[in-house]
Enzyme design. Structure first.
Site, PDB file in Angstrom:
ATOM      1  N   SER A 165      47.023  47.962  94.041  1.00 58.83           N
ATOM      2  CA  SER A 165      46.795  47.912  95.179  1.00 58.83           C
ATOM      3  C   SER A 165      47.428  47.309  95.693  1.00 58.83           C
ATOM      4  CB  SER A 165      45.268  47.240  95.396  1.00 58.83           C
ATOM      5  OG  SER A 165      44.781  47.563  96.761  1.00 58.83           O
TER       6      SER A 165
ATOM      7  N   ASP B 161      41.006  58.337  95.159  1.00 60.31           N
ATOM      8  CA  ASP B 161      40.879  56.957  95.534  1.00 60.31           C
ATOM      9  C   ASP B 161      40.981  57.164  97.425  1.00 60.31           C
ATOM     10  OD1 ASP B 161      42.012  53.979  96.623  1.00 60.31           O
ATOM     11  OD2 ASP B 161      43.258  53.806  94.974  1.00 60.31           O
TER      12      ASP B 161
ATOM     13  N   HIS C 218      39.978  54.420  92.823  1.00 62.72           N
ATOM     14  CA  HIS C 218      40.840  53.189  93.765  1.00 62.72           C
ATOM     15  C   HIS C 218      40.819  52.553  92.683  1.00 62.72           C
ATOM     16  CE1 HIS C 218      43.397  50.432  95.628  1.00 62.72           C
ATOM     17  NE2 HIS C 218      42.054  48.972  95.121  1.00 62.72           N
TER      18      HIS C 218
END
Length: 716
Positions: free
Chosen positions: A551, A637, A672
């Site tokens: 991330s 995501d 995600h």
């Protein structure tokens, strides 16, 4: 085993698109990989543009072909990691009135069971929700939360079935095990029941995936009749709901990354309009707890320059800023992370000198004591539980060598009772490993903490490979906690290290503020300094380090790959936020408006634009030799959209001047968080660790010095 490219890699077609901001032109050759229909893709992946799908599937096929020689190693790693998990594990039951609630797993199952039993009994289990049954036939399934009502009759549970973080709330009758007809779609996790269990508040997620509205749902009515309770007008603020520990107040919290605002509703009068505590002030954060016997709120805040936060008190009927009075003063260098108010005790989780501790205050006389530990690096978490009128709190402790231990702690007598110690079925002897905390000197002289673990018998002569993990954004601190997965690297001669770089709060709030906005590059140079220091001290050597982050930590990976490629042998970038400039320039994307306080607003500010442009990983890929790179993303995501890693890999392939390998895998059924089941997630970890072992040429499974592998039946 050496990893080699399996023939010709996919090459994305160049379709130049030019944009201009502040008189600066920018060309993006791979912008077409962003589907114009991306909002619909989040809800239904089948509508993805055919050309984009074909490219992503070609990349996935190429990656699988490249990793095919590692199939045996991946399976070995998976079995090792699975062998360290107690498959029929369960949490320690948390008491709440007549029941105790807990989760448990069935051997071989991917998902948990949410259960309860009578408070003082070891029998009489009721299964509130079996997530395995709910997940049947789903390519992706994740439970958001399971919240029982104060009456203990109903439980609100939510699930995401696409990986796009659109959750649907259902209501389950616990006695019958059946769901009511109530169905509330497009929510974010978290609900707040009223005192009678007749209604609950929830946050609705809009088409841009922003939680901006709070509704009240009355049990037994259709969602179309839900009443709008609160609307956030600023798209840069997100909204959540919760309750005070006392259960007396429902909390509606609006916040961005540096400012917060709270409204309250009495839990026993949920029709009451929300009451504002204190109007938002830019840069001022606050969070409150309720001291019911004394009719006051205890408020955690950084107001009035309290950088590491302080506690103030305010009357329950007049909680405005003008009535805030100091309760626990600001102590520079001691960051207050969290707080819980019970009837007779007030508990704080703090961090000082990079290490967490718990502080306990008896409210009646103000006497305090602390709970701490002696290891060089460790992790400490406290839970609030369900109850308010109690003297027992629960906390968990672990270190990089010590499996997690869960304690019940009596706040009055100061005695602790070990309730659970994490089991490692395949065997784990903490004495076989060493955990340390060292400090690297950053380019400006700051001392950057680095936590690490390795086998005690490892020769530290610089020859060992190292996996160096980092994050460094949003004030999130990476704990030095126990990990069953990293042992597979340590047992093969790796040093596993965590760089506690600026952008987190490991050394207080200043550590965060010195790693954001115009100071963001400190995050990257700190990570590089950590790697250089590990090499200098003989833990590893330059060019023998695999960097790992996800991330915003994936942005870190992209930045250091550009800035110091010779330091690293490989880069593992999971859901990497690498197209920073384009994303932060696009106010229509789900998370962009709240991000401006973290990175700057390049739409309005040329200074912010130029600063982001100077480090944005995608924009700074250039012709040079790069480490081996493995990037992973998720099609649905909403946080880091799939096209970011796809575009990055396409540009890396265009610019790489050496023969290193560049791989991309997009999970076409997840978002995600990657795969949702616990074992599928282990397979993902095994895949990236196999890559790390291969590029450092430590891929021989026989080099492992772990305990014998135990399969699912308990046989060697």
């Amino acid at each position: 085993m050496k990893l080699t490219p399996p023939g010709v890699a996919p090459r994305a077609e160049k379709r130049p698109v030019t944009d201009e901001h502040h008189g600066i032109s920018r060309i993006d050759n791979y912008a077409w990989l962003r589907d114009e229909n991306w909002r619909d893709v989040m809800r239904d992946p089948n509508v993805l543009d055919g050309q984009i799908r074909a490219y992503l599937e070609a990349e996935n096929s190429y990656t699988e072909e490249a990793l095919k020689p590692l199939a045996g190693l991946r399976e070995t790693l998976f079995k090792e990691m699975k062998g360290r998990i107690k498959e029929d594990d369960s949490s320690v039951p948390l008491p709440d009135g007549p029941f105790a609630y807990y989760t448990r797993f069935v051997e071989g199952a991917q998902h948990p069971l949410f259960c309860r039993r009578p408070r003082h009994s070891e029998t009489g289990e009721q299964i509130v929700l079996d997530a395995n049954k709910e997940a049947e036939g789903e390519a992706y399934f994740r439970v958001g939360d399971v919240d029982h009502a104060p009456t203990h009759r109903l439980a609100a549970w939510s699930a995401d079935r696409k990986g796009s973080e659109y959750f649907t709330v259902r209501l389950r009758d616990i006695e019958t095990g059946k769901d009511l007809d109530d169905e509330v779609p497009d929510t974010s996790p978290g609900i707040a029941w009223d005192a009678k269990g007749e209604s609950f508040l929830y946050t609705q997620v809009d088409d841009e995936h922003r939680p901006l509205k709070v509704f009240r749902h009355v049990v037994g009515t259709p969602a179309s009749e839900d009443k709008l309770i609160y609307t956030e007008q600023d798209e840069g603020f997100f909204v959540g709901v919760g309750k005070t520990q006392s259960g007396k107040w429902i909390v509606i919290s609006s916040h961005d990354h540096q400012t917060s605002e709270i409204h309250l509703i009495p839990a026993d009068a949920p029709e009451t309009p929300p009451k504002l505590v204190a109007p938002r002030e830019d840069g001022v954060e606050y969070d409150l707890e309720h001291d019911a016997p004394r009719n006051r709120f205890l408020i955690l805040t950084n107001a009035d320059g309290a950088e590491d936060f302080k506690i103030v008190e305010a009357p329950e009927d007049m909680p405005g800023r003008e009535n805030w009075h100091e309760y626990i003063p600001h102590r520079p260098g001691t960051l207050i992370l969290n707080h819980v108010a019970y009837r007779d005790h007030y508990v704080r989780l703090e961090r000082k000198d990079g290490l967490p501790r718990i502080a306990v205050r008896r409210i009646a006389d103000g006497k305090e004591h602390e709970i701490g530990f002696d290891e060089e690096a460790y992790d400490l978490n406290m839970g609030s539980g369900y109850e308010y009128e109690t003297t027992v709190m629960r906390f968990a402790y672990s270190s990089m060598t010590t499996p997690a231990e869960v304690y019940d702690y009596d706040l009055e007598t100061r005695t602790r009772t070990l309730r659970k110690r994490q089991e490692v079925p395949s065997g784990h002897n903490p004495a076989d490993y060493v955990t340390r905390r060292i400090f690297a000197t950053a380019s400006d002289g700051e001392q950057v903490p680095v936590s690490l673990v390795h086998r005690r018998d490892l020769v530290l002569d610089g020859s060992a490979p190292c996996l160096l993990y980092g994050y460094g954004s949003y004030g999130i601190s990476i704990p030095a906690s126990f990990s069953t997965t990293c042992l597979s690297l340590a047992d093969r001669g790796f040093v596993y290290a965590i760089a506690h770089i600026r952008g987190g709060k490991e050394k207080g709030y200043r550590w965060y503020s010195d790693g954001k906005l115009l100071k963001k590059k400190n995050t990257f140079t700190d990570f590089i300094a950590a790697g250089e220091h590990l090499a200098k001290e003989g833990f590893t050597s330059r060019g023998n380090i695999v960097a790992h982050g996800g991330s915003a930590g994936g942005m870190l990976m992209g930045a250091v790959a550009n800035m110091a490629p010779g330091l690293f042998k490989g880069i593992l970038a999971e859901v990497p936020f690498v197209d920073v400039l384009a994303t932060i320039l696009d106010a229509s994307l789900p998370l962009t408006p709240p991000e401006w306080n973290e990175w700057g607003n390049p739409i309005e500010s040329r200074v912010a634009y130029e600063n982001i442009a100077s480090y944005s990983p995608y924009d700074n890929v250039r012709e040079q030799a790069y480490p081996h790179i493995f990037a992973l993303g998720g099609l649905t995501d909403p946080r880091v959209t799939y096209w970011e890693p796809a575009k990055w890999v396409a540009k890396l392939r265009e610019c790489r001047t050496n023969d290193g390998i560049t791989l991309l895998h997009i999970n076409m059924d997840a978002g995600h968080g990657g795969a949702s089941g616990r074992f599928e997630r282990l397979r993902e970890v095994a895949r990236v660790y196999a890559f790390a072992l291969a590029v450092t040429e430590k891929a021989d499974p026989q080099k492992a010095r772990a305990a014998p592998i135990v399969d699912g039946q308990g046989r060697y």
